[in-house]
Design a protein around this motif. Structure first.
Motif, short mmCIF file in Angstrom:
data_model
loop_
_atom_site.label_atom_id
_atom_site.label_comp_id
_atom_site.label_asym_id
_atom_site.label_seq_id
_atom_site.Cartn_x
_atom_site.Cartn_y
_atom_site.Cartn_z
N GLU A 266 0.83 -1.20 0.00
CA GLU A 266 0.00 0.00 0.00
C GLU A 266 0.87 1.26 0.00
O GLU A 266 0.57 2.23 -0.70
CB GLU A 266 -0.93 0.01 1.22
CG GLU A 266 -1.90 -1.16 1.32
CD GLU A 266 -3.05 -1.05 0.34
OE1 GLU A 266 -3.09 -0.09 -0.45
OE2 GLU A 266 -3.92 -1.93 0.37
N TYR A 267 1.96 1.22 0.75
CA TYR A 267 2.86 2.37 0.82
C TYR A 267 3.52 2.62 -0.54
O TYR A 267 3.61 3.77 -1.00
CB TYR A 267 3.93 2.13 1.89
CG TYR A 267 5.00 3.19 1.92
CD1 TYR A 267 4.75 4.44 2.47
CD2 TYR A 267 6.26 2.93 1.39
CE1 TYR A 267 5.73 5.42 2.51
CE2 TYR A 267 7.25 3.90 1.42
CZ TYR A 267 6.99 5.14 1.97
OH TYR A 267 7.96 6.11 1.99
N LEU A 268 3.98 1.55 -1.19
CA LEU A 268 4.63 1.70 -2.49
C LEU A 268 3.66 2.24 -3.54
O LEU A 268 4.04 3.05 -4.39
CB LEU A 268 5.22 0.36 -2.93
CG LEU A 268 6.40 -0.15 -2.08
CD1 LEU A 268 6.83 -1.53 -2.56
CD2 LEU A 268 7.57 0.82 -2.15
N SER B 135 -1.85 2.01 4.40
CA SER B 135 -0.56 1.56 4.91
C SER B 135 -0.41 1.89 6.39
O SER B 135 0.07 1.06 7.18
CB SER B 135 0.57 2.21 4.10
OG SER B 135 1.84 1.88 4.63
N LEU B 136 -0.80 3.10 6.76
CA LEU B 136 -0.73 3.50 8.18
C LEU B 136 -1.62 2.62 9.05
O LEU B 136 -1.29 2.33 10.20
CB LEU B 136 -1.13 4.97 8.31
CG LEU B 136 -0.11 5.99 7.81
CD1 LEU B 136 -0.76 7.35 7.65
CD2 LEU B 136 1.08 6.05 8.76
N SER C 32 4.95 8.34 6.90
CA SER C 32 4.10 8.77 5.79
C SER C 32 2.87 9.52 6.27
O SER C 32 2.14 10.11 5.47
CB SER C 32 3.67 7.57 4.93
OG SER C 32 2.84 6.68 5.65
N VAL C 33 2.64 9.53 7.60
CA VAL C 33 1.52 10.30 8.13
C VAL C 33 1.69 11.79 7.80
O VAL C 33 0.70 12.51 7.61
CB VAL C 33 1.38 10.10 9.66
CG1 VAL C 33 2.51 10.79 10.42
CG2 VAL C 33 0.03 10.60 10.15
N PHE C 34 2.93 12.24 7.69
CA PHE C 34 3.18 13.65 7.35
C PHE C 34 2.72 13.95 5.92
O PHE C 34 2.09 14.97 5.66
CB PHE C 34 4.65 13.99 7.52
CG PHE C 34 5.11 14.00 8.96
CD1 PHE C 34 4.94 15.12 9.75
CD2 PHE C 34 5.69 12.86 9.51
CE1 PHE C 34 5.35 15.14 11.07
CE2 PHE C 34 6.10 12.86 10.84
CZ PHE C 34 5.93 13.99 11.63
N ARG C 35 3.04 13.05 4.99
CA ARG C 35 2.64 13.27 3.61
C ARG C 35 1.14 13.10 3.43
O ARG C 35 0.49 13.88 2.71
CB ARG C 35 3.38 12.30 2.69
CG ARG C 35 3.06 12.49 1.21
CD ARG C 35 3.32 13.91 0.76
NE ARG C 35 2.93 14.13 -0.63
CZ ARG C 35 2.69 15.30 -1.16
NH1 ARG C 35 2.83 16.41 -0.44
NH2 ARG C 35 2.34 15.41 -2.43
N ALA C 36 0.57 12.11 4.11
CA ALA C 36 -0.88 11.91 4.02
C ALA C 36 -1.62 13.14 4.53
O ALA C 36 -2.60 13.60 3.93
CB ALA C 36 -1.29 10.67 4.81
#
Length: 202
Positions: free
Chosen positions: A31-33, A123-124, A133-137
């Protein structure tokens, strides 16, 4: 090279359909990729000079159509009027074609936005390896806080992400809170309330 939306629909979406067979950690990585891929493609499309040029040309053609309308309304020569009408029709067709192309590009951007946001959140939800990736989301959520498709994604997936993952962003989240109606303020308030209830000392 295949278009990003083709890659997503042909490869990633079918794989997601069999996600129940994949361990959560591996699925979280997948999911992250996908989120990274969609996000990168989105940024490339937004910054593409070709789309900027197409928008400029589209505006110029519609301005030319309006100029033709003004000339048609004032000319007294039948021959000139016929030529103007013919020219206007040709430019109007080109402008409509440009508009259709712009709409297609915006549709592709919308798909990539929704996919990147959804898969960051999924992904989170699934694993801890990509918690940064919470920052980008959150950045995507804030930037597109009036986008109905993006807000539909966050309405579904944000409540499924553990609230402790947003603790590093507690001050930014609190600063964006407004006492106004709307889907984004409601979603934000719900997240902050959940954080306060489950993590009262942060």
């Amino acid at each position: 090279m295949e278009h990003p939306e083709t890659v997503i629909q042909r490869y990633f979406d079918p794989a997601s359909a069999h996600s129940e067979r994949i361990p959560p950690g591996d699925l979280g990585k997948a999911e992250y990729l996908l989120a990274i891929y969609a996000d990168q493609q989105l940024q490339r499309m937004i910054e593409a000079p070709e789309l900027q040029q197409l928008r400029i040309m589209h505006q110029q053609k519609y301005a030319e159509v309006r100029a033709c309308d003004a000339l048609i309304a004032t000319t007294t020569s039948d021959r000139e009027k016929v030529n103007l009408v013919r020219h206007r029709r040709r430019v109007d067709i080109q402008a409509r074609q440009d508009n259709e192309e712009i709409e297609r590009e915006y549709s592709k951007q919308q798909l990539l936005l929704e996919k990147s946001l959804e898969n960051y959140l999924r992904s989170l939800k699934l694993c801890t390896r990509y918690n940064l990736s919470v920052f980008r989301a959150t950045s995507l959520w804030f930037k597109h806080n009036d986008n109905h498709g993006a807000l539909a994604v966050t309405a579904r997936w944000l409540p499924q992400v553990s609230s402790h993952k947003f603790i590093p962003l507690v001050y930014q989240l609190s600063a964006r809170m407004e006492n106004v109606p709307g889907r984004f303020p409601e979603q934000l308030a719900a997240l902050v309330r959940r954080m306060a209830r489950k993590h009262p000392f942060h």
